[in-house]
Design a protein around this motif. Structure first.
Motif, PDB file in Angstrom:
ATOM      1  N   GLU A   3     -41.692  -4.517 -50.202  1.00  0.00           N
ATOM      2  CA  GLU A   3     -40.643  -4.460 -51.233  1.00  0.00           C
ATOM      3  C   GLU A   3     -40.168  -5.883 -51.469  1.00  0.00           C
ATOM      4  O   GLU A   3     -40.507  -6.783 -50.706  1.00  0.00           O
ATOM      5  N   GLU A   4     -39.344  -6.062 -52.517  1.00  0.00           N
ATOM      6  CA  GLU A   4     -38.709  -7.372 -52.647  1.00  0.00           C
ATOM      7  C   GLU A   4     -37.358  -7.262 -53.325  1.00  0.00           C
ATOM      8  O   GLU A   4     -37.066  -6.269 -53.997  1.00  0.00           O
ATOM      9  N   GLY A   5     -36.530  -8.286 -53.129  1.00  0.00           N
ATOM     10  CA  GLY A   5     -35.238  -8.361 -53.792  1.00  0.00           C
ATOM     11  C   GLY A   5     -35.196  -9.614 -54.638  1.00  0.00           C
ATOM     12  O   GLY A   5     -36.236 -10.178 -54.999  1.00  0.00           O
ATOM     13  N   ASN A   6     -34.006 -10.079 -54.915  1.00  0.00           N
ATOM     14  CA  ASN A   6     -33.833 -11.256 -55.754  1.00  0.00           C
ATOM     15  C   ASN A   6     -34.157 -12.542 -54.998  1.00  0.00           C
ATOM     16  O   ASN A   6     -34.644 -13.505 -55.571  1.00  0.00           O
ATOM     17  N   LYS A   7     -33.904 -12.522 -53.675  1.00  0.00           N
ATOM     18  CA  LYS A   7     -34.035 -13.747 -52.891  1.00  0.00           C
ATOM     19  C   LYS A   7     -35.243 -13.760 -51.956  1.00  0.00           C
ATOM     20  O   LYS A   7     -35.636 -14.805 -51.470  1.00  0.00           O
TER      21      LYS A   7
ATOM     22  N   CYS B  77     -38.845 -12.555 -39.183  1.00  0.00           N
ATOM     23  CA  CYS B  77     -39.571 -11.395 -38.673  1.00  0.00           C
ATOM     24  C   CYS B  77     -38.552 -10.353 -38.194  1.00  0.00           C
ATOM     25  O   CYS B  77     -37.653 -10.664 -37.408  1.00  0.00           O
ATOM     26  N   LEU B  78     -38.687  -9.131 -38.693  1.00  0.00           N
ATOM     27  CA  LEU B  78     -37.719  -8.066 -38.392  1.00  0.00           C
ATOM     28  C   LEU B  78     -38.453  -6.775 -38.048  1.00  0.00           C
ATOM     29  O   LEU B  78     -39.611  -6.596 -38.447  1.00  0.00           O
ATOM     30  N   PRO B  79     -37.772  -5.843 -37.379  1.00  0.00           N
ATOM     31  CA  PRO B  79     -38.398  -4.524 -37.230  1.00  0.00           C
ATOM     32  C   PRO B  79     -38.504  -3.854 -38.597  1.00  0.00           C
ATOM     33  O   PRO B  79     -37.641  -4.075 -39.454  1.00  0.00           O
ATOM     34  N   ASN B  80     -39.551  -3.076 -38.786  1.00  0.00           N
ATOM     35  CA  ASN B  80     -39.669  -2.326 -40.036  1.00  0.00           C
ATOM     36  C   ASN B  80     -38.771  -1.101 -39.932  1.00  0.00           C
ATOM     37  O   ASN B  80     -39.074  -0.141 -39.239  1.00  0.00           O
TER      38      ASN B  80
ATOM     39  N   VAL C 148     -36.341   6.154 -51.221  1.00  0.00           N
ATOM     40  CA  VAL C 148     -36.737   7.012 -50.099  1.00  0.00           C
ATOM     41  C   VAL C 148     -38.131   6.570 -49.642  1.00  0.00           C
ATOM     42  O   VAL C 148     -39.029   6.355 -50.463  1.00  0.00           O
ATOM     43  N   PHE C 149     -38.272   6.395 -48.334  1.00  0.00           N
ATOM     44  CA  PHE C 149     -39.553   6.035 -47.737  1.00  0.00           C
ATOM     45  C   PHE C 149     -40.019   7.185 -46.853  1.00  0.00           C
ATOM     46  O   PHE C 149     -39.214   7.788 -46.138  1.00  0.00           O
ATOM     47  N   LYS C 150     -41.316   7.479 -46.897  1.00  0.00           N
ATOM     48  CA  LYS C 150     -41.871   8.482 -45.989  1.00  0.00           C
ATOM     49  C   LYS C 150     -43.006   7.808 -45.235  1.00  0.00           C
ATOM     50  O   LYS C 150     -43.929   7.262 -45.857  1.00  0.00           O
TER      51      LYS C 150
ATOM     52  N   LYS D   3     -20.842  -6.435 -49.526  1.00  0.00           N
ATOM     53  CA  LYS D   3     -20.840  -5.764 -50.829  1.00  0.00           C
ATOM     54  C   LYS D   3     -22.245  -5.611 -51.389  1.00  0.00           C
ATOM     55  O   LYS D   3     -22.457  -4.883 -52.351  1.00  0.00           O
ATOM     56  N   ASP D   4     -23.191  -6.365 -50.836  1.00  0.00           N
ATOM     57  CA  ASP D   4     -24.555  -6.327 -51.389  1.00  0.00           C
ATOM     58  C   ASP D   4     -25.576  -5.889 -50.338  1.00  0.00           C
ATOM     59  O   ASP D   4     -26.776  -6.059 -50.536  1.00  0.00           O
ATOM     60  N   CYS D   5     -25.105  -5.324 -49.211  1.00  0.00           N
ATOM     61  CA  CYS D   5     -26.071  -4.956 -48.165  1.00  0.00           C
ATOM     62  C   CYS D   5     -26.632  -3.556 -48.408  1.00  0.00           C
ATOM     63  O   CYS D   5     -26.109  -2.795 -49.209  1.00  0.00           O
TER      64      CYS D   5
ATOM     65  N   CYS E  66     -28.393  -1.284 -40.756  1.00  0.00           N
ATOM     66  CA  CYS E  66     -28.160  -2.110 -41.930  1.00  0.00           C
ATOM     67  C   CYS E  66     -29.217  -3.179 -42.064  1.00  0.00           C
ATOM     68  O   CYS E  66     -29.466  -3.900 -41.121  1.00  0.00           O
ATOM     69  N   SER E  67     -29.816  -3.274 -43.244  1.00  0.00           N
ATOM     70  CA  SER E  67     -30.689  -4.394 -43.523  1.00  0.00           C
ATOM     71  C   SER E  67     -29.905  -5.336 -44.401  1.00  0.00           C
ATOM     72  O   SER E  67     -29.515  -4.972 -45.489  1.00  0.00           O
ATOM     73  N   LEU E  68     -29.610  -6.505 -43.929  1.00  0.00           N
ATOM     74  CA  LEU E  68     -28.742  -7.391 -44.698  1.00  0.00           C
ATOM     75  C   LEU E  68     -29.524  -8.497 -45.373  1.00  0.00           C
ATOM     76  O   LEU E  68     -30.428  -9.033 -44.785  1.00  0.00           O
TER      77      LEU E  68
END
Ligand SMILES: O=P(O)(O)O[C@@H]1[C@@H](OP(=O)(O)O)[C@H](OP(=O)(O)O)[C@H](O)[C@H](OP(=O)(O)O)[C@H]1OP(=O)(O)O
Ligand SMILES: Nc1ncnc2c1ncn2[C@@H]1O[C@H](COP(=O)(O)OP(=O)(O)OP(=O)(O)O)[C@@H](O)[C@H]1O
Length: 443
Positions: free
Chosen positions: A15-19, A118-121, A213-215, A397-399, A441-443
């Motif tokens: 996936e991706e976001g703005n940053k 590097c983060l846990p999925n 939603v992820f499966k 506010k954006d998490c 939370c994924s921040l």
């Protein structure tokens, strides 16, 4: 992970976001979050490899020393900075390019620094025994859960209609989304089960950037920007049906689509209200001072008056809301203080370090920010502390909340070998595999 043996074929676009852009490992439950730059900077990276490393290390420090302490370490993953071989990053960038949504391609993945987080999925939780039905992960980006009550707010409308609902008109007008979402964050943050149900129902109907939603780690439901239609809710319910087979709402042995949807929302509401356990951090519970109902919400005002229980103080939503409310001045009160800091730094550039403008976000950072006096004494220290508090609030506010719903092993099959109702039994706490995983939370 062995950095000298990195192979782009072991990773795929996630996936991706703005940053940032996120890739996930095809076998291990890890993701790499890579920085993105504006496409026009692709020939000339805007920062050196060392600066990129520092930027990501700052994110790790900010997450572990600030956000984790405010939201609770059960909810937050800080990750670690990794250095990757440049050839791996280049090949990865080529491999995933065609999977990126066109509207995100105004930015390119950083292929110069070789640094990543590097983060846990979080879409494929590992703490539970594997079951035949893969875990479901719901990502909610709840946005601002309160109306400002700052004396600096100059327009009354801001104290009556929440920012998300106002922004909806703007986002439809500028073409970002085709339809207005009827989701209102104040309903989700209300703690009232009916209002929360109502809010999630509208998130599902018009997910925009706020609901996925992820499966089994695969995104099966989300909005595609600019697309004419809404995502296929029937397809989502088809995916969800096996998880709710033991529900009570069956007609002739068959569970209606409405019942599946209701059960799904119910489980999600329970997860969002469930306590974190352990130390929640140094926040004291502060109820929103202003109104807790947005006039744009379609949830009836009458029903609100007849039952608002508020959020359990240790729930993830409560933690997020308390952190968001560190913005007590609103941008209108904050901006003059920001200008004070900016002016001071022009006159005294060396004070950038003393005021910790670019970090370091060490263990003392949060304490210093929280110690700041309530009254404005005209100092740059006061102004800088308020700017820092605002930035922390903006992060909340954006998490996104990643709520993982994990089937219970014990009740996966009934006595006749029919698949069970894993999420329902998880939720009722009778599972043999422990309580449902708390949302993260994924921040
Ligand atoms: O301003 P908003 O409310 O539209 O939020 C922006 C987000 O839009 P969204 O609401 O999710 O559609 C926006 O998300 P998208 O790019 O739309 O995915 C970003 O998260 C942006 O934060 P940043 O500038 O990347 O740090 C967000 O900006 P900040 O408000 O957090 O600065
Ligand atoms: N640890 C993780 N595990 C699984 N998926 C993740 C993880 N971190 C991020 N993602 C996915 O990647 C997406 C983009 O990540 P993230 O929100 O961190 O990017 P961003 O660029 O900071 O976003 P924004 O647009 O808010 O600035 C998320 O919306 C989520 O779907």
């Amino acid at each position: 992970m062995e950095m000298d043996r990195m192979d782009e074929n072991d990773w795929k676009y996630h996936e991706e976001g703005n940053k940032s852009l996120v890739v996930c490992h095809v076998q291990h439950c890890r993701v790499l979050r890579l920085l993105k730059y504006p496409a026009e900077d692709s020939e000339n990276p805007p920062q050196t490899a060392e600066q990129a490393f520092r930027q990501i290390q700052n994110i790790v420090d900010f997450t572990s020393n600030v956000m984790s302490r405010l939201l609770g370490d059960k909810f937050v993953h800080s990750g670690e900075v990794v250095r990757l071989p440049l050839e791996f990053v280049r090949q990865l960038s080529i491999k995933i390019q065609h999977q990126r949504p066109a509207w995100r391609c105004d930015k390119v993945m950083d292929i110069y620094s070789g640094c990543a987080l590097c983060l846990p999925n979080l879409t494929t939780p590992t703490q539970y025994q594997p079951t035949a039905t893969p875990p479901i992960c719901i990502e909610i980006k709840p946005k601002w859960g309160f109306l400002p009550s700052s004396k600096h707010v100059s327009r009354d409308i801001k104290t009556r209609v929440c920012r998300y609902c106002m922004h909806q008109h703007y986002k439809v007008a500028n073409g970002k989304w085709k339809r207005r979402s009827l989701y209102c964050p104040l309903d989700l943050f209300s703690g009232n089960r009916q209002r929360m149900h109502f809010a999630i129902r509208h998130l599902i109907e018009e997910p925009q950037n706020n609901f996925k939603v992820f499966k089994g780690g695969q995104c099966i439901y989300s909005s595609k920007e600019g697309s004419e239609g809404s995502p296929d809710m029937n397809a989502l319910l088809h995916h969800l049906r096996p998880y709710f087979l033991r529900g009570n709402n069956r007609v002739n042995g068959h569970m209606t689509a409405k019942a599946v949807l209701n059960d799904f929302i119910q489980v999600l509401v329970n997860a969002l209200l469930s306590p974190a356990g352990g130390d929640g951090g140094p926040l004291t519970h502060r109820a929103p001072e202003g109104r807790s109902f947005c006039e744009a919400s379609l949830f009836s005002n009458e029903r609100v008056r007849h039952g608002s229980q508020g959020l359990p103080s240790s729930s993830v939503l409560s933690r997020i809301l308390q952190t968001q409310m560190l913005d007590a001045l609103d941008i209108e009160g904050l901006y003059p203080l920001y200008c004070r800091v900016e002016q001071h730094l022009q006159d005294f550039p060396k004070d950038r370090t003393r005021l910790q403008i670019d970090g370091p976000y060490d263990q003392n950072f949060l304490e210093n920010v929280q110690k700041s006096s309530m009254e404005d004494d005209g100092s740059v220290e006061y102004a800088a502390a308020k700017v820092h508090q605002y930035r922390i609030a903006m992060t909340a506010k954006d998490c996104s909340i990643m709520a993982a719903l994990v089937p219970s092993v014990k009740e996966e099959d009934d006595d006749e070998g029919n698949p069970g109702c894993p999420l329902g039994s998880c939720n009722s706490g009778t599972s043999g595999s422990g309580p449902p995983e708390p949302p993260s939370c994924s921040l």
